[in-house]
Enzyme design. Structure first.
Site, short mmCIF file in Angstrom:
data_model
loop_
_atom_site.label_atom_id
_atom_site.label_comp_id
_atom_site.label_asym_id
_atom_site.label_seq_id
_atom_site.Cartn_x
_atom_site.Cartn_y
_atom_site.Cartn_z
N ARG A 226 -40.57 53.65 11.85
CA ARG A 226 -39.18 54.00 10.76
C ARG A 226 -39.24 52.66 10.37
NH1 ARG A 226 -35.87 53.15 12.81
NH2 ARG A 226 -34.22 54.10 11.14
N GLY A 227 -37.52 52.99 9.47
CA GLY A 227 -37.14 52.06 9.31
C GLY A 227 -37.53 51.31 8.18
N ALA A 228 -37.01 50.57 7.25
CA ALA A 228 -37.97 49.81 6.10
C ALA A 228 -38.30 49.03 6.05
CB ALA A 228 -36.80 49.45 5.10
N ARG B 213 -44.45 57.21 2.52
CA ARG B 213 -42.83 56.77 3.02
C ARG B 213 -42.35 56.93 0.75
NH1 ARG B 213 -39.77 56.34 7.43
NH2 ARG B 213 -37.66 57.90 6.14
N GLN C 163 -30.92 59.30 14.00
CA GLN C 163 -31.60 57.74 14.48
C GLN C 163 -30.13 57.38 15.15
OE1 GLN C 163 -32.05 60.10 11.58
NE2 GLN C 163 -33.86 59.23 10.31
N ASP D 113 -32.42 50.88 1.71
CA ASP D 113 -33.58 51.74 1.61
C ASP D 113 -35.33 50.66 0.37
OD1 ASP D 113 -33.30 53.50 3.95
OD2 ASP D 113 -35.43 53.13 4.25
N ASN E 43 -29.48 54.89 1.55
CA ASN E 43 -29.84 54.61 2.30
C ASN E 43 -29.83 55.98 3.34
OD1 ASN E 43 -30.03 52.66 5.28
ND2 ASN E 43 -28.25 53.53 5.07
N LYS E 44 -30.27 56.12 4.34
CA LYS E 44 -30.38 57.56 5.12
C LYS E 44 -28.72 58.40 4.02
CE LYS E 44 -33.15 58.58 7.61
NZ LYS E 44 -34.11 59.40 6.71
#
Ligand code: MRU
Length: 345
Positions: free
Chosen positions: A51-53, A91, A191, A232, A242-243
């Site tokens: 995960r993570g852009a 995603r 995270q 993101d 973002n998150k």
């Protein structure tokens, strides 16, 4: 970045296999996964094993290269197109995924397998170069003694290497500057508590994990000098997805006169989105809120339910921070005011 003294990236390719670190097991186990085809690669992206852009982008690029190897001579185009759609569905918010899939798809249509792999490798390498550059560009923001608050994991696990929000921190620390990090735990997937803290421990950067609700307290008491988060997807007007929870921190930072920076490679800017309202927000399974996993007293990983049986949960994966709350966007091309993003075009 080093794990147990050995250099790793968050994702790489070995022959036709995609190799990833299983991020759902961190910080308790360090396990590598070998993914033999693009379906498996799509599955680990959707399950947030990676995960993570930026890491999602690089992984999807490699997945497309796998699809080119798998595609039969007859029906090649259809197979590659279906693989492309499968990867794109995994995603929806992280636009780097689309950039990477589109780039490898363009090369793939020439039916040149070597070229598809080379393009996927180029994408991953570009993330590393850009992340390192974000570190250099953001370095002057971090003075000796700086206390930085970050949200989620925008570290090397999320951007192949170095990270976006963490790159200036790692560089400052390696240069001997005293830097301290407040790490938001980042419910529901944790995270921050699981991944950012693990990364910072590996690098020896002093930090403390805080409950998501605690950031405002530390800001109000003068214990946060600046915030740096990842992204993101950034709309053309500077609004940033973002998150989930990032927006709250940005508003609190403004209220307390604390600079709030977004760090991201320019590949995270989506010029087709005029404002944050155009950014699709991923809604994830309610069980991510209802259950939590960790290690028990026997060091076994266990998943337990937190909520009453039958209680339902809502789980938006991201929120949009309006550009007006963002002091600047740290990119590999320089720091730009969020309202002046179009100057990068
Ligand atoms: O749902 P995740 O864990 O993929 O979300 C990650 C983030 O929101 C990160 O801050 C973002 O991807 C930046 S990564 C360099």
């Amino acid at each position: 970045m080093k794990v147990h003294g050995k250099d790793y990236r968050a994702v790489w390719m070995e022959r036709r296999d995609v190799m990833v670190i299983d991020q759902t097991l961190l910080p308790h186990r360090f396990k590598l996964l070998r993914l033999g085809n693009h379906r498996e690669t799509a599955r680990v992206i959707a399950a947030m094993i990676v995960r993570g852009a930026g890491t999602i982008g690089a992984t999807a690029g490699y997945g497309m290269a796998q699809a080119v190897f798998e595609a039969p001579a007859r029906g090649f185009d259809t197979y590659v197109e279906q693989a492309c759609q499968r990867l794109l569905r995994t995603r929806p918010t992280a636009v780097d995924l689309k950039h990477a899939v589109d780039r490898v798809r363009a090369v793939a249509m020439e039916k040149d397998r070597g070229a598809a792999v080379a393009e996927a490798e180029r994408i991953a390498d570009e993330y590393v170069v850009r992340a390192r550059r974000i570190g250099e560009v953001g370095l002057p923001l971090i003075r000796s003694g700086s206390r930085v608050l970050t949200h989620c994991n925008a570290g090397w696990l999320a951007l192949v290497d170095w990270g976006s929000a963490t790159a200036p921190i790692y560089l400052a620390h390696r240069k001997g500057r005293k830097v301290f990090v407040w790490v938001d735990e980042t419910r529901p997937r944790n995270q921050g508590a699981n991944l950012t803290s693990w990364e910072l421990l590996n690098e020896g950067v002093p930090h403390k994990i805080i409950a998501d609700n605690a950031g405002g307290f530390y800001m109000q008491h003068g214990e946060v000098d600046l915030c740096i988060v990842g992204a993101d997807r950034i709309a053309a007007n500077g609004d940033t997805a973002n998150k989930i929870g990032t927006y709250q921190k940005a508003v609190l930072a403004r209220e307390n006169g604390i600079p709030f920076y977004v760090a991201a490679p320019t590949s995270t800017i989506d010029w087709k989105c005029q404002t944050g309202a155009d950014i699709p927000i991923e809604e994830r399974d309610e069980d991510e809120v209802r259950f939590i996993s960790g290690v028990n007293a026997r060091n076994r990983i266990e998943c337990i339910r937190l909520t009453p049986p039958g209680a339902h949960a809502a789980n938006p994966g991201f929120d949009v921070t309006p550009a007006k709350f963002i002091t600047g966007i740290i990119t590999e091309k320089g720091i730009v005011k969020s309202g002046k993003l179009r100057s990068l075009r």
